[in-house]
Design a protein around this motif. Structure first.
Motif, PDB file in Angstrom:
ATOM      1  N   ALA A  28     -29.893 -34.990   5.048  1.00  0.00           N
ATOM      2  CA  ALA A  28     -30.144 -35.310   6.396  1.00  0.00           C
ATOM      3  C   ALA A  28     -29.214 -35.807   7.103  1.00  0.00           C
ATOM      4  O   ALA A  28     -28.978 -35.503   8.361  1.00  0.00           O
ATOM      5  CB  ALA A  28     -31.409 -36.450   6.249  1.00  0.00           C
ATOM      6  N   LEU A  29     -28.309 -36.723   6.634  1.00  0.00           N
ATOM      7  CA  LEU A  29     -27.173 -37.242   7.499  1.00  0.00           C
ATOM      8  C   LEU A  29     -26.133 -36.097   7.906  1.00  0.00           C
ATOM      9  O   LEU A  29     -25.835 -36.070   8.870  1.00  0.00           O
ATOM     10  CB  LEU A  29     -26.409 -38.276   6.638  1.00  0.00           C
ATOM     11  N   ILE A  30     -25.727 -35.284   6.869  1.00  0.00           N
ATOM     12  CA  ILE A  30     -24.886 -34.233   7.189  1.00  0.00           C
ATOM     13  C   ILE A  30     -25.408 -33.253   8.231  1.00  0.00           C
ATOM     14  O   ILE A  30     -24.746 -32.800   9.016  1.00  0.00           O
ATOM     15  CB  ILE A  30     -24.755 -33.483   5.788  1.00  0.00           C
ATOM     16  N   THR A  31     -26.682 -32.811   8.114  1.00  0.00           N
ATOM     17  CA  THR A  31     -27.333 -32.204   9.321  1.00  0.00           C
ATOM     18  C   THR A  31     -27.334 -32.519  10.524  1.00  0.00           C
ATOM     19  O   THR A  31     -26.709 -31.986  11.526  1.00  0.00           O
ATOM     20  CB  THR A  31     -28.905 -31.839   8.827  1.00  0.00           C
ATOM     21  N   PHE A  32     -27.556 -34.042  10.851  1.00  0.00           N
ATOM     22  CA  PHE A  32     -27.400 -34.602  11.972  1.00  0.00           C
ATOM     23  C   PHE A  32     -25.964 -34.511  12.454  1.00  0.00           C
ATOM     24  O   PHE A  32     -25.941 -34.554  13.870  1.00  0.00           O
ATOM     25  CB  PHE A  32     -28.180 -35.948  11.959  1.00  0.00           C
ATOM     26  N   LEU A  33     -24.961 -34.925  11.480  1.00  0.00           N
ATOM     27  CA  LEU A  33     -23.639 -34.847  12.076  1.00  0.00           C
ATOM     28  C   LEU A  33     -23.223 -33.636  12.404  1.00  0.00           C
ATOM     29  O   LEU A  33     -22.230 -33.488  13.211  1.00  0.00           O
ATOM     30  CB  LEU A  33     -22.909 -35.584  10.930  1.00  0.00           C
ATOM     31  N   GLY A  34     -23.607 -32.695  11.629  1.00  0.00           N
ATOM     32  CA  GLY A  34     -23.311 -31.140  12.127  1.00  0.00           C
ATOM     33  C   GLY A  34     -23.867 -30.537  13.450  1.00  0.00           C
ATOM     34  O   GLY A  34     -23.369 -29.994  14.182  1.00  0.00           O
ATOM     35  N   LEU A  35     -25.050 -31.334  13.977  1.00  0.00           N
ATOM     36  CA  LEU A  35     -25.478 -31.079  15.198  1.00  0.00           C
ATOM     37  C   LEU A  35     -24.835 -31.938  16.324  1.00  0.00           C
ATOM     38  O   LEU A  35     -24.904 -31.427  17.402  1.00  0.00           O
ATOM     39  CB  LEU A  35     -27.146 -31.285  15.190  1.00  0.00           C
ATOM     40  N   LEU A  36     -24.204 -32.952  16.152  1.00  0.00           N
ATOM     41  CA  LEU A  36     -23.875 -33.844  17.160  1.00  0.00           C
ATOM     42  C   LEU A  36     -22.446 -33.109  18.041  1.00  0.00           C
ATOM     43  O   LEU A  36     -22.643 -33.225  18.912  1.00  0.00           O
ATOM     44  CB  LEU A  36     -23.287 -35.073  16.441  1.00  0.00           C
ATOM     45  N   PRO A  37     -21.770 -32.398  17.120  1.00  0.00           N
ATOM     46  CA  PRO A  37     -20.880 -31.877  18.288  1.00  0.00           C
ATOM     47  C   PRO A  37     -21.304 -30.740  19.167  1.00  0.00           C
ATOM     48  O   PRO A  37     -21.011 -30.669  20.497  1.00  0.00           O
ATOM     49  CB  PRO A  37     -19.689 -31.094  17.324  1.00  0.00           C
ATOM     50  N   GLN A  38     -22.500 -30.008  18.673  1.00  0.00           N
ATOM     51  CA  GLN A  38     -23.082 -29.261  19.497  1.00  0.00           C
ATOM     52  C   GLN A  38     -23.845 -29.766  20.615  1.00  0.00           C
ATOM     53  O   GLN A  38     -23.645 -29.052  21.807  1.00  0.00           O
ATOM     54  CB  GLN A  38     -23.960 -28.068  18.831  1.00  0.00           C
ATOM     55  N   GLY A  39     -24.533 -30.921  20.522  1.00  0.00           N
ATOM     56  CA  GLY A  39     -25.087 -31.478  21.459  1.00  0.00           C
ATOM     57  C   GLY A  39     -24.205 -32.292  22.549  1.00  0.00           C
ATOM     58  O   GLY A  39     -24.425 -32.189  23.742  1.00  0.00           O
ATOM     59  N   LEU A  40     -23.084 -32.610  21.806  1.00  0.00           N
ATOM     60  CA  LEU A  40     -22.042 -33.293  23.136  1.00  0.00           C
ATOM     61  C   LEU A  40     -21.373 -32.097  23.869  1.00  0.00           C
ATOM     62  O   LEU A  40     -21.260 -32.120  25.092  1.00  0.00           O
ATOM     63  CB  LEU A  40     -20.762 -33.905  22.245  1.00  0.00           C
ATOM     64  N   GLU A  41     -21.207 -30.796  23.353  1.00  0.00           N
ATOM     65  CA  GLU A  41     -20.802 -29.737  24.107  1.00  0.00           C
ATOM     66  C   GLU A  41     -21.794 -29.438  25.261  1.00  0.00           C
ATOM     67  O   GLU A  41     -21.347 -29.157  26.319  1.00  0.00           O
ATOM     68  CB  GLU A  41     -20.466 -28.347  23.356  1.00  0.00           C
ATOM     69  N   ILE A  42     -23.127 -29.279  24.738  1.00  0.00           N
ATOM     70  CA  ILE A  42     -24.109 -28.903  25.748  1.00  0.00           C
ATOM     71  C   ILE A  42     -24.221 -29.936  26.762  1.00  0.00           C
ATOM     72  O   ILE A  42     -24.365 -29.405  28.032  1.00  0.00           O
ATOM     73  CB  ILE A  42     -25.412 -28.715  24.912  1.00  0.00           C
ATOM     74  N   SER A  43     -23.996 -31.202  26.341  1.00  0.00           N
ATOM     75  CA  SER A  43     -24.146 -32.406  27.476  1.00  0.00           C
ATOM     76  C   SER A  43     -22.914 -32.274  28.498  1.00  0.00           C
ATOM     77  O   SER A  43     -23.067 -32.412  29.643  1.00  0.00           O
ATOM     78  CB  SER A  43     -24.021 -33.615  26.732  1.00  0.00           C
ATOM     79  N   ARG A  44     -21.707 -31.961  27.766  1.00  0.00           N
ATOM     80  CA  ARG A  44     -20.608 -31.648  28.870  1.00  0.00           C
ATOM     81  C   ARG A  44     -20.718 -30.718  29.718  1.00  0.00           C
ATOM     82  O   ARG A  44     -20.454 -30.793  30.795  1.00  0.00           O
ATOM     83  CB  ARG A  44     -19.184 -31.593  27.934  1.00  0.00           C
ATOM     84  N   LYS A  45     -21.320 -29.521  29.191  1.00  0.00           N
ATOM     85  CA  LYS A  45     -21.473 -28.220  30.102  1.00  0.00           C
ATOM     86  C   LYS A  45     -22.636 -28.362  31.104  1.00  0.00           C
ATOM     87  O   LYS A  45     -22.393 -28.225  32.315  1.00  0.00           O
ATOM     88  CB  LYS A  45     -21.601 -27.099  29.362  1.00  0.00           C
ATOM     89  N   THR A  46     -23.779 -29.146  30.752  1.00  0.00           N
ATOM     90  CA  THR A  46     -24.680 -29.622  31.600  1.00  0.00           C
ATOM     91  C   THR A  46     -24.029 -30.383  32.879  1.00  0.00           C
ATOM     92  O   THR A  46     -24.360 -30.124  34.114  1.00  0.00           O
ATOM     93  CB  THR A  46     -25.774 -30.299  31.101  1.00  0.00           C
ATOM     94  N   ALA A  47     -23.265 -31.608  32.444  1.00  0.00           N
ATOM     95  CA  ALA A  47     -22.444 -32.499  33.458  1.00  0.00           C
ATOM     96  C   ALA A  47     -21.582 -31.482  34.580  1.00  0.00           C
ATOM     97  O   ALA A  47     -21.718 -31.930  35.700  1.00  0.00           O
ATOM     98  CB  ALA A  47     -21.860 -33.525  32.871  1.00  0.00           C
ATOM     99  N   LEU A  48     -21.010 -30.687  34.032  1.00  0.00           N
ATOM    100  CA  LEU A  48     -20.093 -29.652  34.891  1.00  0.00           C
ATOM    101  C   LEU A  48     -20.953 -28.877  35.836  1.00  0.00           C
ATOM    102  O   LEU A  48     -20.634 -28.779  37.026  1.00  0.00           O
ATOM    103  CB  LEU A  48     -19.172 -28.981  34.215  1.00  0.00           C
ATOM    104  N   MET A  49     -22.045 -28.452  35.279  1.00  0.00           N
ATOM    105  CA  MET A  49     -22.734 -27.505  36.152  1.00  0.00           C
ATOM    106  C   MET A  49     -23.583 -28.469  37.336  1.00  0.00           C
ATOM    107  O   MET A  49     -23.657 -27.925  38.269  1.00  0.00           O
ATOM    108  CB  MET A  49     -24.003 -26.883  35.205  1.00  0.00           C
ATOM    109  N   THR A  50     -23.827 -29.791  36.956  1.00  0.00           N
ATOM    110  CA  THR A  50     -24.682 -30.422  37.921  1.00  0.00           C
ATOM    111  C   THR A  50     -23.539 -30.888  38.986  1.00  0.00           C
ATOM    112  O   THR A  50     -23.874 -30.978  40.169  1.00  0.00           O
ATOM    113  CB  THR A  50     -25.091 -31.811  37.025  1.00  0.00           C
ATOM    114  N   THR A  51     -22.452 -31.260  38.558  1.00  0.00           N
ATOM    115  CA  THR A  51     -21.291 -31.709  39.332  1.00  0.00           C
ATOM    116  C   THR A  51     -20.973 -30.398  40.303  1.00  0.00           C
ATOM    117  O   THR A  51     -20.875 -30.622  41.534  1.00  0.00           O
ATOM    118  CB  THR A  51     -20.133 -32.203  38.882  1.00  0.00           C
TER     119      THR A  51
END
Length: 168
Positions: A28-51
């Motif tokens: 479970a921990l490895i799965t959540f850590l694997g999703l973290l970079p993808q979530g951060l990238e989506i968050s960064r792209k969303t912030a750029l689109m908003t700006t």
């Protein structure tokens, strides 16, 4: 005297049970850590689109509120031509000077005057087409050439003012 009874087993978890529990938790921990970079990238792209959306909205609002004779692209009359304007913004979408060290976004505005609508053959003299190109870069001399269209976003807008007489 009573005989003492000693239980033949002890209460608790066996080694197999503990090993399985640790393996499930690790999976479970490895799965959540694997999703973290993808979530951060989506968050960064969303912030750029908003700006970028905020920058575009600010540019369009400024164009809509500007007097016709101060808009680039020629005079309000039949004078044709095109012009280009650069505007610089920080990472929050606030406009800054071209010499600022806080430049994060560059917008290039290409004005064309006069504009025409596809359904009309007549030229619309009190309408200007504005192509806004927005790049997320800190380089004030960013090149908006056609071969680099992957590096910026392009938006089209029409600025129109009502007039009762046609230009001479």
């Amino acid at each position: 005297m009573k005989p003492q009874h000693t239980p033949s087993f002890r209460a608790g978890f066996s080694l197999v049970e503990v090993t399985l529990a640790v393996a499930i938790a690790a999976l479970a921990l490895i799965t959540f850590l694997g999703l973290l970079p993808q979530g951060l990238e989506i968050s960064r792209k969303t912030a750029l689109m908003t700006t970028n959306s905020n920058v575009l909205e600010q540019i369009v609002r400024d164009l809509e509120n500007a007097r016709w004779d101060v808009l680039p692209g020629g005079s309000g009359g039949s004078g044709g031509g095109a012009s280009t304007q650069l505007r610089y913004f920080d990472d929050q979408g606030v406009e800054v000077a071209s010499t600022s060290k806080n430049i994060s976004i560059i917008a290039q505005l290409n004005f064309s005057n006069p504009a025409s609508l596809p359904s009309k053959e007549a030229t619309q003299y009190f309408m200007r087409r504005v192509v806004v190109k927005i790049a997320n870069t800190s380089n004030p001399s960013f090149d908006f050439s056609a071969g680099r269209s992957f590096a910026y976003s392009t938006y089209n807008h029409l600025v129109a003012k009502t007039r009762t007489t046609s230009p001479q």
